[in-house]
Scaffold this motif. Sequence first.
Motif, PDB file in Angstrom:
ATOM      1  N   ASP A  70       1.051  -1.180  -0.144  1.00 24.12           N
ATOM      2  CA  ASP A  70       0.045  -0.088   0.036  1.00 24.12           C
ATOM      3  C   ASP A  70       0.667   1.418  -0.010  1.00 24.12           C
ATOM      4  O   ASP A  70       0.403   2.161   0.228  1.00 24.12           O
ATOM      5  CB  ASP A  70      -0.818   0.064   1.310  1.00 24.12           C
ATOM      6  CG  ASP A  70      -2.027  -1.015   1.156  1.00 24.12           C
ATOM      7  OD1 ASP A  70      -2.363  -1.586   0.308  1.00 24.12           O
ATOM      8  OD2 ASP A  70      -2.638  -1.322   2.283  1.00 24.12           O
ATOM      9  N   THR A  71       2.177   1.032  -0.392  1.00 20.37           N
ATOM     10  CA  THR A  71       2.957   2.310  -0.163  1.00 20.37           C
ATOM     11  C   THR A  71       2.525   3.517  -1.185  1.00 20.37           C
ATOM     12  O   THR A  71       2.791   4.606  -0.833  1.00 20.37           O
ATOM     13  CB  THR A  71       4.349   2.076  -0.319  1.00 20.37           C
ATOM     14  OG1 THR A  71       4.438   1.256  -1.658  1.00 20.37           O
ATOM     15  CG2 THR A  71       4.783   1.363   0.661  1.00 20.37           C
ATOM     16  N   GLU A  72       1.927   3.109  -2.431  1.00 18.01           N
ATOM     17  CA  GLU A  72       1.527   4.129  -3.198  1.00 18.01           C
ATOM     18  C   GLU A  72       0.463   4.880  -2.733  1.00 18.01           C
ATOM     19  O   GLU A  72       0.177   6.243  -2.819  1.00 18.01           O
ATOM     20  CB  GLU A  72       1.113   3.407  -4.553  1.00 18.01           C
ATOM     21  CG  GLU A  72       0.458   4.427  -5.435  1.00 18.01           C
ATOM     22  CD  GLU A  72      -0.211   4.035  -6.916  1.00 18.01           C
ATOM     23  OE1 GLU A  72      -0.568   4.533  -7.569  1.00 18.01           O
ATOM     24  OE2 GLU A  72      -0.003   2.748  -7.107  1.00 18.01           O
ATOM     25  N   PHE A 139       8.592   4.927   6.541  1.00 16.66           N
ATOM     26  CA  PHE A 139       8.238   3.443   5.790  1.00 16.66           C
ATOM     27  C   PHE A 139       8.139   3.761   4.314  1.00 16.66           C
ATOM     28  O   PHE A 139       8.718   2.700   3.744  1.00 16.66           O
ATOM     29  CB  PHE A 139       7.055   3.104   6.512  1.00 16.66           C
ATOM     30  CG  PHE A 139       6.496   1.863   6.129  1.00 16.66           C
ATOM     31  CD1 PHE A 139       6.827   0.638   6.439  1.00 16.66           C
ATOM     32  CD2 PHE A 139       5.570   1.879   4.949  1.00 16.66           C
ATOM     33  CE1 PHE A 139       6.434  -0.495   5.950  1.00 16.66           C
ATOM     34  CE2 PHE A 139       5.068   0.674   4.355  1.00 16.66           C
ATOM     35  CZ  PHE A 139       5.370  -0.548   5.154  1.00 16.66           C
ATOM     36  N   VAL A 140       7.683   4.770   3.941  1.00 15.95           N
ATOM     37  CA  VAL A 140       7.682   4.921   2.513  1.00 15.95           C
ATOM     38  C   VAL A 140       9.200   4.898   1.898  1.00 15.95           C
ATOM     39  O   VAL A 140       9.233   4.404   0.873  1.00 15.95           O
ATOM     40  CB  VAL A 140       6.548   6.242   2.030  1.00 15.95           C
ATOM     41  CG1 VAL A 140       6.889   6.381   0.478  1.00 15.95           C
ATOM     42  CG2 VAL A 140       5.231   5.956   2.646  1.00 15.95           C
ATOM     43  N   ASP A 141       9.802   5.808   2.472  1.00 17.14           N
ATOM     44  CA  ASP A 141      11.169   5.902   1.952  1.00 17.14           C
ATOM     45  C   ASP A 141      12.005   4.576   1.887  1.00 17.14           C
ATOM     46  O   ASP A 141      12.774   4.392   0.971  1.00 17.14           O
ATOM     47  CB  ASP A 141      11.918   6.829   2.831  1.00 17.14           C
ATOM     48  CG  ASP A 141      11.581   8.569   2.616  1.00 17.14           C
ATOM     49  OD1 ASP A 141      10.905   8.685   1.818  1.00 17.14           O
ATOM     50  OD2 ASP A 141      11.829   9.167   3.470  1.00 17.14           O
ATOM     51  N   TYR A 144       8.948   2.146  -0.844  1.00 20.69           N
ATOM     52  CA  TYR A 144       8.113   2.720  -1.906  1.00 20.69           C
ATOM     53  C   TYR A 144       9.212   2.643  -3.128  1.00 20.69           C
ATOM     54  O   TYR A 144      10.452   3.239  -3.112  1.00 20.69           O
ATOM     55  CB  TYR A 144       7.743   3.974  -1.743  1.00 20.69           C
ATOM     56  CG  TYR A 144       6.983   4.560  -3.074  1.00 20.69           C
ATOM     57  CD1 TYR A 144       5.842   3.978  -3.437  1.00 20.69           C
ATOM     58  CD2 TYR A 144       7.406   5.593  -3.701  1.00 20.69           C
ATOM     59  CE1 TYR A 144       5.052   4.263  -4.674  1.00 20.69           C
ATOM     60  CE2 TYR A 144       6.796   6.035  -4.899  1.00 20.69           C
ATOM     61  CZ  TYR A 144       5.606   5.304  -5.267  1.00 20.69           C
ATOM     62  OH  TYR A 144       5.095   6.045  -6.351  1.00 20.69           O
ATOM     63  N   GLU A 145       8.710   1.897  -4.288  1.00 20.66           N
ATOM     64  CA  GLU A 145       9.482   1.765  -5.548  1.00 20.66           C
ATOM     65  C   GLU A 145       8.511   2.345  -6.468  1.00 20.66           C
ATOM     66  O   GLU A 145       7.422   1.665  -6.856  1.00 20.66           O
ATOM     67  CB  GLU A 145       9.733   0.443  -5.822  1.00 20.66           C
ATOM     68  CG  GLU A 145      11.030   0.025  -4.938  1.00 20.66           C
ATOM     69  CD  GLU A 145      11.329  -1.319  -5.249  1.00 20.66           C
ATOM     70  OE1 GLU A 145      10.789  -1.814  -6.437  1.00 20.66           O
ATOM     71  OE2 GLU A 145      11.955  -2.202  -4.396  1.00 20.66           O
TER      72      GLU A 145
END
Length: 188
Positions: A70-72, A139-141, A144-145
């Motif tokens: 769910d990072t997007e 967390f996103v850093d 996330y890709e």
Amino acid sequence: MKLAYPNAQSLPLGVVVRRTPGVTRWAKFAWTVSSVLPGAAAADWKVMRTEGDVTEFHAATLPLTLYVSDTEAYVHELQARVPSVYVVLRQNEQTDDLPWAVALVTASPYEAQDYCDSAEELVEKIPMPEGLHSWIASFVDTYYEEEAFVKRRRDKTRVDRVDDGIGDARIRQASDVYRAPRRKEVSS
């Protein structure tokens, strides 16, 4: 907190619910989520403070779980004008004093939208405290890709040279099958 999901993180998040007097004769009280408490201990509708007719409760503490898949959605929320978390309240049929039960806390606007689609739950949008914002951003850093945009190319097949779907080749007709039916004349 140890999770069964790889690369997922969780943090206990307390939910503060405010009860104010209702403005109509049909609703005795109005209930809204006023804030969240990152790292809060367990609670079950503990009264935090009362000022006149307004009471704030530490309603519940639920885990806010972040998933790599769910990072997007988290990126989308972090880029909002006011980054927020979402609290889902579900009607509590067991008691009239406390008509809501805290069902879920999430940082994903997409998941919150899914709960908004059904009219059975109340979804409240609460601004993220600064520490919670930093935790989600970290967390996103880490996970996330960004997917590269790939424009779809059309194939070179020409579909405009065939009259596909016009008439049935097994039936002889002077025109195609989309003509208006003729009215039969009735003999008297």
